[in-house]
Design an enzyme around this catalytic site. Structure first.
Site, PDB file in Angstrom:
ATOM      1  CD  GLU A 211     -47.434 -51.240-105.268  1.00 29.20           C
ATOM      2  OE1 GLU A 211     -46.772 -50.430-104.610  1.00 29.20           O
ATOM      3  OE2 GLU A 211     -47.085 -51.644-106.388  1.00 29.20           O
ATOM      4  CG  HIS A 249     -44.228 -50.497-107.978  1.00 25.33           C
ATOM      5  ND1 HIS A 249     -44.460 -50.910-106.694  1.00 25.33           N
ATOM      6  CD2 HIS A 249     -42.897 -50.290-108.076  1.00 25.33           C
ATOM      7  CE1 HIS A 249     -43.309 -50.964-106.038  1.00 25.33           C
ATOM      8  NE2 HIS A 249     -42.346 -50.588-106.862  1.00 25.33           N
TER       9      HIS A 249
END
Length: 299
Positions: A211, A249
């Site tokens: 990511e 996150h």
């Protein structure tokens, strides 16, 4: 085979008697995990019943290891106590600590990772779903009913995308799926898992999910180019993420041109990794790659 977790693994659960610990201990047991005890110093000496299984509670990780030979711990304790829990487990000589807890301060993570490394304890996480070797053992919160044993190894920053790819490739199955977590500091990296899957004779192909944020995927690309001979298929989450905003996150944040999904995709493709634009496209790339490999083997 598998990496890090097998049917022989003996698992403790730190925080087993809490709400999340109870829920996921029951799920882990249902998946076949050999859970040998929980850890709670205030409830030492008790047992907890889970359907047809009674699990003892120990006052410390060291007590649990002495009594059962445990070699894995799953940490469900609150953020404020996570550092102490991992340090305790490492001091007791546990081989693997799977830290599910999210919201741990970064300086605590840095401290317990360094301590665990010095003690020879592998840490997975924090802020991760854990890992599963289908048909053998499940340490964490990954749903066990969305996959089966197979020959794909998966390493992912994202828990949700771990589940997505497991579901998309259910009919093929996995050797081991590892959710390493998406915090800025994690114990086990993409590269660690790539190396382990490369050495695992029962892993035929590796799926790498990354990511935005940081440069872990670029480092993984360099490692693949130099050290991995098995086919690798990748997916990077966050192509539409706005600059400067954390997405999901804590480590998933783009600053300027650094850590963008496009840069990560280009680095992986330059290393020979096929990268999908969506999870479904990634699954199709995996299937095509497996078919090509098997056709070549029979030619």
């Amino acid at each position: 085979m598998a990496i890090y977790l097998t049917k022989e693994s003996k698992v403790l659960v730190q925080g087993m008697t809490g709400g999340e610990g109870m829920k996921h201990t029951r799920r882990m047991l249902a998946a076949g995990t050999n859970i040998v005890g929980g850890v709670n110093p205030r409830k030492a000496g008790r047992t907890v019943d889970f359907d047809d299984r009674s699990v003892p509670v120990f006052g410390s990780v060291a007590d649990g290891i002495r009594a059962t030979g445990a070699d894995v711990t799953v940490v469900f304790v609150p953020p404020a106590f996570a550092k102490a829990a991992v340090v305790e487990a490492a001091d007791a000589g546990i081989g693997l600590a799977v830290v599910i807890t999210e919201g741990i301060p970064v300086h605590d993570s840095v401290a317990f990772h360094a301590h665990a490394k010095a003690k020879g304890t592998r840490v997975i996480g924090p802020n991760c779903p854990g890992l599963i070797t289908p048909g053998q053992s499940n340490a964490g919160i990954i749903p066990s009913d969305i996959t089966k044993p197979g020959r794909i190894g998966l390493v992912s920053k994202s828990g949700t995308l771990t589940y997505q790819l497991m579901y998309e490739l259910h009919d093929i199955g996995f050797s081991t799926c590892v959710g390493i977590g998406g915090d800025p500091v994690v114990g086990t990296t993409h590269i660690d898992c790539l190396a382990a899957f490369q050495d695992d004779p029962d892993t035929e192909l590796i799926v790498l999910i990354g990511e935005i944020g940081g440069d872990a995927e670029e480092g993984a690309a360099a490692y693949v180019r130099e050290h991995v001979t098995k086919p690798v298929v990748g997916y990077i989450a966050g192509f539409t993420a706005p600059e400067g905003r954390t997405m999901g996150h804590a480590g998933a944040i783009v600053s300027g041109s650094s850590g963008t999904a496009q840069a990560k995709k280009e680095a992986l493709e330059a290393a020979g990794v096929s990268v999908g634009n969506t999870p479904t496209e990634t699954a199709k790339l995996v299937l095509a790659c497996l078919e090509r490999g098997r056709a070549a083997a029979h030619s």
